[in-house]
Design a protein around this motif. Structure first.
Motif, PDB file in Angstrom:
ATOM      1  N   ILE A  76      24.993  36.246   1.979  1.00  0.00           N
ATOM      2  CA  ILE A  76      23.729  35.639   2.398  1.00  0.00           C
ATOM      3  C   ILE A  76      23.731  35.518   3.919  1.00  0.00           C
ATOM      4  CG2 ILE A  76      22.274  33.584   2.255  1.00  0.00           C
ATOM      5  CD1 ILE A  76      23.321  33.225  -0.620  1.00  0.00           C
ATOM      6  N   SER A  77      22.644  35.916   4.522  1.00  0.00           N
ATOM      7  CA  SER A  77      22.522  35.887   5.975  1.00  0.00           C
ATOM      8  C   SER A  77      22.484  34.454   6.483  1.00  0.00           C
ATOM      9  CB  SER A  77      21.236  36.614   6.386  1.00  0.00           C
ATOM     10  OG  SER A  77      20.944  36.382   7.747  1.00  0.00           O
ATOM     11  N   PRO A  78      23.323  34.103   7.463  1.00  0.00           N
ATOM     12  CA  PRO A  78      23.259  32.750   8.022  1.00  0.00           C
ATOM     13  C   PRO A  78      21.956  32.512   8.803  1.00  0.00           C
ATOM     14  CG  PRO A  78      25.220  33.923   8.839  1.00  0.00           C
ATOM     15  CD  PRO A  78      24.433  34.877   7.995  1.00  0.00           C
ATOM     16  N   GLU A  83      17.638  35.831   2.499  1.00  0.00           N
ATOM     17  CA  GLU A  83      18.012  37.237   2.318  1.00  0.00           C
ATOM     18  C   GLU A  83      19.512  37.377   2.156  1.00  0.00           C
ATOM     19  OE1 GLU A  83      16.600  40.204   4.952  1.00  0.00           O
ATOM     20  OE2 GLU A  83      14.580  39.351   5.063  1.00  0.00           O
ATOM     21  N   ALA A  84      19.903  38.416   1.420  1.00  0.00           N
ATOM     22  CA  ALA A  84      21.330  38.688   1.250  1.00  0.00           C
ATOM     23  C   ALA A  84      21.546  40.188   1.159  1.00  0.00           C
ATOM     24  CB  ALA A  84      21.856  38.012  -0.018  1.00  0.00           C
ATOM     25  N   ASP A  85      22.739  40.592   1.536  1.00  0.00           N
ATOM     26  CA  ASP A  85      23.183  41.966   1.300  1.00  0.00           C
ATOM     27  C   ASP A  85      23.961  41.966  -0.006  1.00  0.00           C
ATOM     28  OD1 ASP A  85      22.113  42.822   3.694  1.00  0.00           O
ATOM     29  OD2 ASP A  85      24.009  42.741   4.777  1.00  0.00           O
ATOM     30  N   ILE A  86      23.801  43.016  -0.773  1.00  0.00           N
ATOM     31  CA  ILE A  86      24.545  43.168  -2.013  1.00  0.00           C
ATOM     32  C   ILE A  86      25.512  44.337  -1.842  1.00  0.00           C
ATOM     33  CG2 ILE A  86      22.723  44.603  -3.035  1.00  0.00           C
ATOM     34  CD1 ILE A  86      23.494  43.450  -5.779  1.00  0.00           C
ATOM     35  N   GLY A  87      26.710  44.167  -2.356  1.00  0.00           N
ATOM     36  CA  GLY A  87      27.701  45.226  -2.306  1.00  0.00           C
ATOM     37  C   GLY A  87      28.493  45.255  -3.598  1.00  0.00           C
ATOM     38  N   TYR A  88      28.998  46.421  -3.938  1.00  0.00           N
ATOM     39  CA  TYR A  88      29.757  46.561  -5.175  1.00  0.00           C
ATOM     40  C   TYR A  88      30.622  47.806  -5.096  1.00  0.00           C
ATOM     41  CZ  TYR A  88      25.697  49.540  -5.984  1.00  0.00           C
ATOM     42  OH  TYR A  88      24.696  50.472  -5.847  1.00  0.00           O
ATOM     43  N   MET A  89      31.686  47.798  -5.882  1.00  0.00           N
ATOM     44  CA  MET A  89      32.526  48.980  -6.049  1.00  0.00           C
ATOM     45  C   MET A  89      33.212  48.880  -7.405  1.00  0.00           C
ATOM     46  SD  MET A  89      35.200  47.997  -2.956  1.00  0.00           S
ATOM     47  CE  MET A  89      35.903  49.588  -2.866  1.00  0.00           C
ATOM     48  N   PHE A  90      33.371  50.046  -8.044  1.00  0.00           N
ATOM     49  CA  PHE A  90      33.908  50.097  -9.394  1.00  0.00           C
ATOM     50  C   PHE A  90      34.992  51.154  -9.503  1.00  0.00           C
ATOM     51  CE2 PHE A  90      29.945  47.936  -9.875  1.00  0.00           C
ATOM     52  CZ  PHE A  90      30.191  47.011 -10.878  1.00  0.00           C
ATOM     53  N   ILE A  91      35.917  50.941 -10.430  1.00  0.00           N
ATOM     54  CA  ILE A  91      36.967  51.927 -10.665  1.00  0.00           C
ATOM     55  C   ILE A  91      36.323  53.198 -11.231  1.00  0.00           C
ATOM     56  CG2 ILE A  91      38.768  50.177 -10.999  1.00  0.00           C
ATOM     57  CD1 ILE A  91      38.568  50.673 -14.028  1.00  0.00           C
ATOM     58  N   PRO A  92      36.923  54.352 -10.982  1.00  0.00           N
ATOM     59  CA  PRO A  92      36.324  55.610 -11.472  1.00  0.00           C
ATOM     60  C   PRO A  92      36.095  55.621 -12.985  1.00  0.00           C
ATOM     61  CG  PRO A  92      38.004  56.090  -9.851  1.00  0.00           C
ATOM     62  CD  PRO A  92      38.081  54.604 -10.120  1.00  0.00           C
ATOM     63  N   ALA A 115      20.703  31.493  -6.383  1.00  0.00           N
ATOM     64  CA  ALA A 115      21.251  31.470  -5.026  1.00  0.00           C
ATOM     65  C   ALA A 115      20.182  31.244  -3.955  1.00  0.00           C
ATOM     66  CB  ALA A 115      22.013  32.769  -4.745  1.00  0.00           C
ATOM     67  N   GLY A 116      18.936  31.116  -4.354  1.00  0.00           N
ATOM     68  CA  GLY A 116      17.879  30.836  -3.404  1.00  0.00           C
ATOM     69  C   GLY A 116      17.493  31.995  -2.514  1.00  0.00           C
ATOM     70  N   VAL A 117      17.751  33.205  -2.971  1.00  0.00           N
ATOM     71  CA  VAL A 117      17.471  34.411  -2.196  1.00  0.00           C
ATOM     72  C   VAL A 117      16.142  35.005  -2.660  1.00  0.00           C
ATOM     73  CG1 VAL A 117      18.297  36.763  -1.780  1.00  0.00           C
ATOM     74  CG2 VAL A 117      19.919  34.867  -1.801  1.00  0.00           C
ATOM     75  N   ASN A 118      15.356  35.499  -1.714  1.00  0.00           N
ATOM     76  CA  ASN A 118      14.073  36.132  -2.044  1.00  0.00           C
ATOM     77  C   ASN A 118      14.079  37.646  -1.856  1.00  0.00           C
ATOM     78  OD1 ASN A 118      12.755  33.670  -2.667  1.00  0.00           O
ATOM     79  ND2 ASN A 118      12.514  33.281  -0.487  1.00  0.00           N
ATOM     80  N   ALA A 119      15.099  38.154  -1.144  1.00  0.00           N
ATOM     81  CA  ALA A 119      15.174  39.598  -0.902  1.00  0.00           C
ATOM     82  C   ALA A 119      16.630  40.011  -0.805  1.00  0.00           C
ATOM     83  CB  ALA A 119      14.438  39.977   0.367  1.00  0.00           C
ATOM     84  N   TYR A 162      18.276  50.053   1.448  1.00  0.00           N
ATOM     85  CA  TYR A 162      17.451  49.758   0.277  1.00  0.00           C
ATOM     86  C   TYR A 162      17.116  48.279   0.263  1.00  0.00           C
ATOM     87  CZ  TYR A 162      18.000  54.280  -2.001  1.00  0.00           C
ATOM     88  OH  TYR A 162      17.925  55.617  -2.308  1.00  0.00           O
ATOM     89  N   ARG A 163      16.011  47.937  -0.393  1.00  0.00           N
ATOM     90  CA  ARG A 163      15.580  46.538  -0.453  1.00  0.00           C
ATOM     91  C   ARG A 163      14.941  46.260  -1.811  1.00  0.00           C
ATOM     92  NH1 ARG A 163      14.741  42.483   3.321  1.00  0.00           N
ATOM     93  NH2 ARG A 163      12.985  41.103   2.961  1.00  0.00           N
ATOM     94  N   LEU A 164      15.189  45.044  -2.279  1.00  0.00           N
ATOM     95  CA  LEU A 164      14.559  44.549  -3.496  1.00  0.00           C
ATOM     96  C   LEU A 164      14.089  43.123  -3.214  1.00  0.00           C
ATOM     97  CD1 LEU A 164      13.916  44.930  -6.565  1.00  0.00           C
ATOM     98  CD2 LEU A 164      16.131  43.846  -6.994  1.00  0.00           C
ATOM     99  N   GLU A 165      12.822  42.887  -3.442  1.00  0.00           N
ATOM    100  CA  GLU A 165      12.281  41.541  -3.238  1.00  0.00           C
ATOM    101  C   GLU A 165      12.059  40.874  -4.580  1.00  0.00           C
ATOM    102  OE1 GLU A 165       9.026  41.577  -0.473  1.00  0.00           O
ATOM    103  OE2 GLU A 165      10.227  42.655   1.022  1.00  0.00           O
ATOM    104  N   SER A 166      12.188  39.561  -4.613  1.00  0.00           N
ATOM    105  CA  SER A 166      12.084  38.834  -5.878  1.00  0.00           C
ATOM    106  C   SER A 166      10.733  39.043  -6.541  1.00  0.00           C
ATOM    107  CB  SER A 166      12.354  37.349  -5.672  1.00  0.00           C
ATOM    108  OG  SER A 166      11.389  36.781  -4.805  1.00  0.00           O
TER     109      SER A 166
END
Length: 169
Positions: A76-78, A83-92, A115-119, A162-166
């Motif tokens: 979440i951006s201070p 707004e927040a950035d989302i990140g992920y990684m998965f095993i093959p 989490a109170g995020v709108n985007a 990329y962006r996703l808004e609530s």
């Protein structure tokens, strides 16, 4: 800290016992090829320590098996708490099974309802077609393309935002 469940998955906070999984994921060149250079173990240990105490970061497992399949989280951006950035990684072994899409959808719902995020914003290399598919299946829209803006091991890649808004959910 929250735990998120879906029909197949459990997204739970990091535990000290997750270190071996975390390290192995970040030492896997096939996973890291779209994320960054392989880091020294001491750097991965520091990153892991932040995950242990960070809100909104999770290890992904199935209900049927306690094996960690990936990790996912929000930053979440201070400056812009909505707004927040989302990140992920998965095993093959988890690729191509809808696991990432299910986990991303669940985290998006959590972000918007708890989490109170709108985007949400996501950054992905153009060459990472699997992750591009995940984001687009989950409703994210590409908003920007930065040509040759991201470097891994001396190679420059196009970076897509990329962006996703609530309101889109």
């Amino acid at each position: 800290m929250a735990t998120i469940t879906t029909p197949r998955l459990i997204l739970s906070p990091f535990r000290p016992a997750d270190w071996n999984f975390f390290r192995a994921l970040r030492e896997d060149a096939s996973v890291m090829r779209y994320i960054g250079s392989l880091a020294a173990e001491k750097d991965n240990r520091l990153l892991f320590a932040t995950r242990l105490n960070a809100p909104h970061t999770f290890v992904v497992r199935t209900h049927a098996d306690s094996t960690a399949l990936g990790d996912i989280g929000l930053r979440i951006s201070p400056q812009h708490r909505d707004e927040a950035d989302i990140g992920y990684m998965f095993i093959p072994q988890a690729h191509g099974k809808g696991i990432a899409s299910e986990a991303v959808r669940a985290l998006c719902e959590y972000a918007f309802t708890q989490a109170g995020v709108n985007a949400l914003n996501a950054w992905v290399l153009a060459e990472n077609t699997g992750s591009v598919r995940v984001l687009e299946k989950c409703g994210f829209v590409r908003t920007q393309m930065l040509e040759k803006a991201y470097e891994i091991d001396g190679v420059h890649y196009d970076d897509w935002a990329y962006r996703l808004e609530s309101t889109a959910c």
